[in-house]
Design a protein around this motif. Structure first.
Motif, PDB file in Angstrom:
ATOM      1  N   ASP A   1       0.740  -1.177   0.041  1.00 49.96           N
ATOM      2  CA  ASP A   1       0.054  -0.104  -0.125  1.00 49.96           C
ATOM      3  C   ASP A   1       0.780   1.322   0.083  1.00 49.96           C
ATOM      4  O   ASP A   1       0.836   2.361  -0.546  1.00 49.96           O
ATOM      5  N   VAL A   2       1.599   1.547   0.868  1.00 49.83           N
ATOM      6  CA  VAL A   2       2.944   2.464   0.819  1.00 49.83           C
ATOM      7  C   VAL A   2       3.522   2.756  -0.320  1.00 49.83           C
ATOM      8  O   VAL A   2       3.600   3.822  -1.153  1.00 49.83           O
ATOM      9  N   ALA A   3       3.862   1.740  -0.973  1.00 48.83           N
ATOM     10  CA  ALA A   3       4.590   1.576  -2.277  1.00 48.83           C
ATOM     11  C   ALA A   3       3.796   2.308  -3.429  1.00 48.83           C
ATOM     12  O   ALA A   3       4.240   3.033  -4.382  1.00 48.83           O
ATOM     13  N   ALA A   4       2.156   1.873  -3.489  1.00 46.94           N
ATOM     14  CA  ALA A   4       1.377   2.286  -4.522  1.00 46.94           C
ATOM     15  C   ALA A   4       0.992   3.793  -3.923  1.00 46.94           C
ATOM     16  O   ALA A   4       0.912   4.531  -5.045  1.00 46.94           O
ATOM     17  N   TRP A   5       0.882   4.070  -2.840  1.00 44.97           N
ATOM     18  CA  TRP A   5       0.574   5.750  -2.416  1.00 44.97           C
ATOM     19  C   TRP A   5       1.831   6.396  -2.568  1.00 44.97           C
ATOM     20  O   TRP A   5       1.501   7.376  -3.489  1.00 44.97           O
ATOM     21  N   THR A   6       3.015   6.180  -2.687  1.00 46.82           N
ATOM     22  CA  THR A   6       4.011   6.789  -3.102  1.00 46.82           C
ATOM     23  C   THR A   6       4.244   7.067  -4.414  1.00 46.82           C
ATOM     24  O   THR A   6       4.447   7.992  -5.063  1.00 46.82           O
ATOM     25  N   THR A   7       3.788   5.986  -5.050  1.00 49.46           N
ATOM     26  CA  THR A   7       3.855   6.001  -6.640  1.00 49.46           C
ATOM     27  C   THR A   7       3.044   7.122  -7.059  1.00 49.46           C
ATOM     28  O   THR A   7       2.971   8.117  -7.729  1.00 49.46           O
ATOM     29  N   GLU A   8       1.780   6.982  -6.351  1.00 46.26           N
ATOM     30  CA  GLU A   8       0.619   7.916  -6.874  1.00 46.26           C
ATOM     31  C   GLU A   8       0.936   9.338  -6.396  1.00 46.26           C
ATOM     32  O   GLU A   8       0.561  10.399  -7.051  1.00 46.26           O
ATOM     33  N   VAL A   9       1.556   9.416  -5.246  1.00 42.73           N
ATOM     34  CA  VAL A   9       1.949  10.887  -4.832  1.00 42.73           C
ATOM     35  C   VAL A   9       2.966  11.443  -5.923  1.00 42.73           C
ATOM     36  O   VAL A   9       2.595  12.727  -6.393  1.00 42.73           O
ATOM     37  N   PHE A  10       3.792  10.901  -6.276  1.00 43.57           N
ATOM     38  CA  PHE A  10       4.934  11.441  -7.277  1.00 43.57           C
ATOM     39  C   PHE A  10       4.269  11.577  -8.546  1.00 43.57           C
ATOM     40  O   PHE A  10       4.583  12.742  -9.177  1.00 43.57           O
ATOM     41  N   ALA A  11       3.483  10.764  -9.144  1.00 46.60           N
ATOM     42  CA  ALA A  11       2.765  10.612 -10.209  1.00 46.60           C
ATOM     43  C   ALA A  11       2.066  12.084 -10.310  1.00 46.60           C
ATOM     44  O   ALA A  11       1.879  13.103 -11.323  1.00 46.60           O
ATOM     45  N   ASP A  12       1.099  12.081  -9.281  1.00 49.10           N
ATOM     46  CA  ASP A  12       0.220  13.252  -9.274  1.00 49.10           C
ATOM     47  C   ASP A  12       0.862  14.504  -9.392  1.00 49.10           C
ATOM     48  O   ASP A  12       0.610  15.647  -9.775  1.00 49.10           O
ATOM     49  N   SER A  13       1.933  14.733  -8.290  1.00 44.15           N
ATOM     50  CA  SER A  13       2.960  15.931  -7.979  1.00 44.15           C
ATOM     51  C   SER A  13       3.413  16.287  -9.472  1.00 44.15           C
ATOM     52  O   SER A  13       3.553  17.479 -10.003  1.00 44.15           O
ATOM     53  N   ILE A  14       4.094  15.384 -10.288  1.00 40.10           N
ATOM     54  CA  ILE A  14       4.539  15.611 -11.553  1.00 40.10           C
ATOM     55  C   ILE A  14       3.565  16.147 -12.305  1.00 40.10           C
ATOM     56  O   ILE A  14       4.000  17.277 -13.334  1.00 40.10           O
ATOM     57  N   ARG A  15       2.161  15.468 -12.379  1.00 37.21           N
ATOM     58  CA  ARG A  15       1.195  16.008 -13.377  1.00 37.21           C
ATOM     59  C   ARG A  15       0.995  17.379 -13.086  1.00 37.21           C
ATOM     60  O   ARG A  15       0.740  18.397 -14.139  1.00 37.21           O
ATOM     61  N   ALA A  16       0.576  17.655 -11.745  1.00 39.91           N
ATOM     62  CA  ALA A  16       0.204  18.915 -11.595  1.00 39.91           C
ATOM     63  C   ALA A  16       1.397  20.234 -11.731  1.00 39.91           C
ATOM     64  O   ALA A  16       0.873  21.278 -12.085  1.00 39.91           O
ATOM     65  N   VAL A  17       2.532  19.865 -11.356  1.00 40.45           N
ATOM     66  CA  VAL A  17       3.722  20.699 -11.381  1.00 40.45           C
ATOM     67  C   VAL A  17       3.874  21.193 -12.889  1.00 40.45           C
ATOM     68  O   VAL A  17       4.115  22.221 -13.411  1.00 40.45           O
ATOM     69  N   THR A  18       4.048  19.957 -13.709  1.00 39.32           N
ATOM     70  CA  THR A  18       4.654  20.284 -15.076  1.00 39.32           C
ATOM     71  C   THR A  18       3.694  20.203 -16.083  1.00 39.32           C
ATOM     72  O   THR A  18       3.817  20.752 -17.208  1.00 39.32           O
ATOM     73  N   GLY A  19       2.316  19.818 -15.929  1.00 37.29           N
ATOM     74  CA  GLY A  19       1.365  19.565 -16.879  1.00 37.29           C
ATOM     75  C   GLY A  19       1.884  18.369 -18.152  1.00 37.29           C
ATOM     76  O   GLY A  19       1.392  18.462 -19.191  1.00 37.29           O
ATOM     77  N   LEU A  20       2.886  17.581 -17.686  1.00 36.27           N
ATOM     78  CA  LEU A  20       3.397  16.849 -18.471  1.00 36.27           C
ATOM     79  C   LEU A  20       2.297  15.720 -19.104  1.00 36.27           C
ATOM     80  O   LEU A  20       1.593  15.379 -18.241  1.00 36.27           O
ATOM     81  N   SER A  21       2.265  15.188 -20.285  1.00 35.14           N
ATOM     82  CA  SER A  21       1.144  14.421 -20.651  1.00 35.14           C
ATOM     83  C   SER A  21       1.574  13.055 -21.118  1.00 35.14           C
ATOM     84  O   SER A  21       1.054  12.225 -21.278  1.00 35.14           O
ATOM     85  N   GLY A  22       3.122  12.631 -21.222  1.00 32.09           N
ATOM     86  CA  GLY A  22       3.304  11.638 -21.902  1.00 32.09           C
ATOM     87  C   GLY A  22       3.670  10.536 -20.478  1.00 32.09           C
ATOM     88  O   GLY A  22       3.289  10.896 -19.544  1.00 32.09           O
ATOM     89  N   PRO A  23       4.205   9.407 -20.832  1.00 36.44           N
ATOM     90  CA  PRO A  23       4.191   8.245 -19.804  1.00 36.44           C
ATOM     91  C   PRO A  23       5.642   8.914 -19.248  1.00 36.44           C
ATOM     92  O   PRO A  23       6.649   9.369 -19.756  1.00 36.44           O
ATOM     93  N   ILE A  24       5.760   8.216 -17.747  1.00 34.09           N
ATOM     94  CA  ILE A  24       6.944   8.612 -16.955  1.00 34.09           C
ATOM     95  C   ILE A  24       6.960   7.166 -16.149  1.00 34.09           C
ATOM     96  O   ILE A  24       5.882   6.326 -16.078  1.00 34.09           O
ATOM     97  N   LEU A  25       8.325   6.764 -15.958  1.00 33.28           N
ATOM     98  CA  LEU A  25       8.391   5.689 -14.997  1.00 33.28           C
ATOM     99  C   LEU A  25       8.721   5.923 -13.818  1.00 33.28           C
ATOM    100  O   LEU A  25       9.798   6.578 -13.456  1.00 33.28           O
ATOM    101  N   VAL A  26       7.859   5.579 -12.876  1.00 38.10           N
ATOM    102  CA  VAL A  26       8.244   5.832 -11.296  1.00 38.10           C
ATOM    103  C   VAL A  26       8.503   4.340 -10.710  1.00 38.10           C
ATOM    104  O   VAL A  26       7.727   3.552 -10.704  1.00 38.10           O
ATOM    105  N   THR A  27       9.756   4.436  -9.993  1.00 38.11           N
ATOM    106  CA  THR A  27      10.132   3.233  -9.392  1.00 38.11           C
ATOM    107  C   THR A  27      10.076   3.630  -7.805  1.00 38.11           C
ATOM    108  O   THR A  27      10.582   4.794  -7.331  1.00 38.11           O
ATOM    109  N   VAL A  28       9.669   2.984  -6.924  1.00 42.67           N
ATOM    110  CA  VAL A  28       9.689   3.043  -5.637  1.00 42.67           C
ATOM    111  C   VAL A  28      10.501   1.792  -4.922  1.00 42.67           C
ATOM    112  O   VAL A  28       9.844   0.471  -5.577  1.00 42.67           O
ATOM    113  N   SER A  29      11.424   1.729  -4.359  1.00 41.04           N
ATOM    114  CA  SER A  29      11.923   0.664  -3.685  1.00 41.04           C
ATOM    115  C   SER A  29      12.729   0.865  -2.241  1.00 41.04           C
ATOM    116  O   SER A  29      12.749   1.789  -1.852  1.00 41.04           O
TER     117      SER A  29
END
Length: 192
Positions: free
Chosen positions: A161-189
């Protein structure tokens, strides 16, 4: 897959677009996907999650701030004896210019976690992702993406759950800050 450290992989089909209909961007199903994979792996044996890779289609992502706010306090209730320091890396097309926006992305991540997660920037080229298999499944879809950001996070526990939450936190932050519309690769380890 006894000879591979990567134990599970899934991909979701693209939603069908109906001509003439406007579709609202929805929250990405990162947590449900990770939960299904975890449940499937537990049915066939015991495993210890060491990390996740998520190829995130930002053009399909809606604003997840409300949902992230609703779960932030839940993760703050975890027993601090299980604290972990996961590493997050983000790969994107070089043209995305994420490195120049790292401070803003970090601040957006802190806001989305209501500061229940500490986030420290790292140098992407010097950052390792312990516990993650290389090459990852879906390498063709990630072609052309280069590591642009890295962070060390402090969380109260390490779980799927924490790995998924962290992934979503960073994906949403990048979407909001940059407006980027392409794919990104987020790794959490995590080494836990």
């Amino acid at each position: 897959m006894p000879d591979s450290p990567e134990k599970a992989y899934t991909s979701l089909p693209r939603p069908v677009n109906t001509p003439g209909e406007k579709h609202r961007a929805r929250r990405l199903p990162i947590l449900p996907v990770v939960t299904v994979l975890s449940d499937a792996l537990h049915r066939i044996g015991t495993f210890r999650l060491t990390g996740t890779h998520a190829l995130v289609p930002l053009h399909r992502a809606g604003d997840a701030r409300i949902e992230l706010a609703e779960v932030a306090d839940w993760f703050a209730l975890a027993d601090p004896s299980g604290a972990a320091r996961p590493t997050v890396t983000v790969s994107a097309p070089p043209s995305a210019g994420l490195a120049a926006r790292a401070a803003e992305i970090r601040e957006a991540a802190l806001e989305r976690t209501y500061r229940h997660m500490k986030v420290k920037p790292l140098k992407p080229v010097e950052t390792t992702t312990p516990g993650l298999a290389r090459p990852l499944a879906g390498v063709v879809q990630a072609e052309g993406l280069r590591r642009a950001l890295a962070f060390r996070c402090d969380v109260r526990e390490w779980s799927t759950d924490v790995a998924a939450w962290t992934t979503e936190v960073f994906a949403d932050s990048i979407r909001a800050v940059t407006g980027l519309s392409g794919p990104i690769l987020v790794t959490v380890s995590s080494e836990v």
